[in-house]
Design an enzyme around this catalytic site. Structure first.
Site, PDB file in Angstrom:
ATOM      1  N   HIS A   2      51.677  24.548  35.476  1.00 21.28           N
ATOM      2  CA  HIS A   2      50.709  24.434  36.559  1.00 21.28           C
ATOM      3  C   HIS A   2      51.375  24.783  37.892  1.00 21.28           C
ATOM      4  CE1 HIS A   2      48.063  21.305  34.227  1.00 21.28           C
ATOM      5  NE2 HIS A   2      47.801  22.554  33.885  1.00 21.28           N
ATOM      6  N   LYS A  54      50.552  32.408  32.458  1.00 16.82           N
ATOM      7  CA  LYS A  54      49.636  33.160  33.310  1.00 16.82           C
ATOM      8  C   LYS A  54      50.427  33.989  34.320  1.00 16.82           C
ATOM      9  CE  LYS A  54      45.475  30.284  33.185  1.00 16.82           C
ATOM     10  NZ  LYS A  54      44.535  29.477  33.989  1.00 16.82           N
ATOM     11  N   ARG A  84      46.447  20.878  24.092  1.00 17.02           N
ATOM     12  CA  ARG A  84      47.213  20.946  25.348  1.00 17.02           C
ATOM     13  C   ARG A  84      46.886  19.728  26.224  1.00 17.02           C
ATOM     14  NH1 ARG A  84      49.688  24.533  29.070  1.00 17.02           N
ATOM     15  NH2 ARG A  84      48.705  24.656  31.136  1.00 17.02           N
ATOM     16  N   TYR A 112      45.432  14.198  34.502  1.00 16.82           N
ATOM     17  CA  TYR A 112      45.792  13.468  33.283  1.00 16.82           C
ATOM     18  C   TYR A 112      46.118  12.002  33.557  1.00 16.82           C
ATOM     19  CZ  TYR A 112      45.804  18.088  31.303  1.00 16.82           C
ATOM     20  OH  TYR A 112      45.417  19.347  30.911  1.00 16.82           O
ATOM     21  N   ARG A 122      48.993  26.966  25.934  1.00 17.16           N
ATOM     22  CA  ARG A 122      47.672  27.599  25.955  1.00 17.16           C
ATOM     23  C   ARG A 122      47.555  28.428  24.672  1.00 17.16           C
ATOM     24  NH1 ARG A 122      49.876  28.578  31.229  1.00 17.16           N
ATOM     25  NH2 ARG A 122      48.701  27.495  32.873  1.00 17.16           N
ATOM     26  N   HIS A 152      42.618  24.169  23.302  1.00 21.05           N
ATOM     27  CA  HIS A 152      43.010  23.587  24.587  1.00 21.05           C
ATOM     28  C   HIS A 152      43.025  22.062  24.530  1.00 21.05           C
ATOM     29  CE1 HIS A 152      44.161  25.434  28.325  1.00 21.05           C
ATOM     30  NE2 HIS A 152      43.554  24.487  29.027  1.00 21.05           N
TER      31      HIS A 152
END
Length: 297
Positions: free
Chosen positions: A269, A171, A246, A278, A147, A243
């Site tokens: 994730h 995160k 990514r 994806y 990120r 992004h």
């Protein structure tokens, strides 16, 4: 009840108990502000707030033309808020508990193909002082699937290039180890050994990998600008951002046959359903799978 005290307590709860990032905390507090305005405008006491009131609140915010994605996020944030009130303020019920979050069609992100990534990186002017920094930066961005916030906060002390890994704070301050390839290592070492030492580094920025020409931590906005300028330079028509690198990292791994769980771990994730998007990006890839493996093909 005192809204200011509630906001402060909820903010502390999100920071220390939930360990959320500053951006997430701001979003949650903004959601609380919306419910405060609604309660005050309609003379509703927070402790008397019911499921029916919550439904009426959703009708109210819908009048501001808020997108379904934003509405879903607000509902999720306020469910957490009322859970907090049950825990810390002994509220009997959670009026948001029975409210369903709207089902959303997941948007498939734009990705770059390998040739486009090569073109962007090749367009970097290495005769400029920041050229090698930008090259190293984009190689790390694409090579590790970071990120933009993880990229600008990358620290020298978290580089373990001898074993080809870097440590990332993602995160919610969650740490993860990500493999880093030889291409990214090569240009990162050149930048760290030949370019970065020439900068006059500002106090407090000594451990950040990527610095601006004034010796301070690179900003998110600057990374966006660098990428936009390169896209313009090569005449790329796709709308891209940091992004996009990514998304491309993940897409290319999945297309190459990488295990979805491994990709999930590298991206950081929490749920594999986020990573599964994806598998839907490359129609040619999916067609080739059908052609290769389906008995009726």
């Amino acid at each position: 009840m005192n809204w200011d005290n509630i906001r402060k307590d909820f903010k502390r709860f999100l920071s220390f108990e939930r360990n959320l990032s500053n951006n997430s905390i701001v979003a949650y507090i903004n959601d609380v502000e919306k419910i405060r305005v609604y309660c005050e405008d309609n003379a509703i006491l927070l402790e008397k707030f019911t499921t029916k009131d919550f439904q009426n609140f959703l009708v109210w915010i819908n009048g501001f033309n808020i997108s379904p994605y934003s509405q879903a996020r607000i509902i999720s944030g306020l469910k957490s808020f009322f859970n907090f009130l049950q825990l810390e303020y002994n509220f009997e019920d959670n009026p948001a508990a029975l409210i369903e979050t709207p089902r959303l069609n997941r948007k498939i992100p734009d990705v770059l193909d390998i040739a486009e990534i090569d073109q962007l990186i090749a367009a970097i002017d290495l005769s400029q002082s920041e050229g090698m920094r930008n090259k190293a930066m984009l190689e790390v961005l694409y090579g590790c699937g970071l990120r933009v916030s993880e990229l600008i906060n990358l620290r020298i002390s978290n580089l373990h290039l001898e074993v080809e890994f870097i440590k990332i704070e993602g995160k919610g301050n969650k740490e993860r180890l990500i493999p880093i390839g030889q291409q990214a290592i090569k240009y990162l070492k050149i930048y760290l050994e030949e370019v970065r030492p020439k900068l006059s580094i500002k106090s407090g920025n000594e451990d950040f990998v990527f610095l601006n020409r004034r010796g301070a931590q690179l900003t998110r906005v600057m990374v966006f600008i660098i990428i936009k300028d390169l896209a313009t330079k090569i005449g790329l028509k796709k709308k891209i951002s940091p992004h996009t690198f990514r998304h491309s990292f993940a897409s290319h791994l999945v297309e190459g046959g990488a295990d979805l769980r491994a990709v999930q771990d590298m991206l950081g994730h929490e749920s594999i359903t986020t990573t599964e998007i994806y598998t839907h990006i490359d129609k040619d890839y999916l067609q080739s799978i059908i052609t290769q493996y389906h008995p009726r093909s």
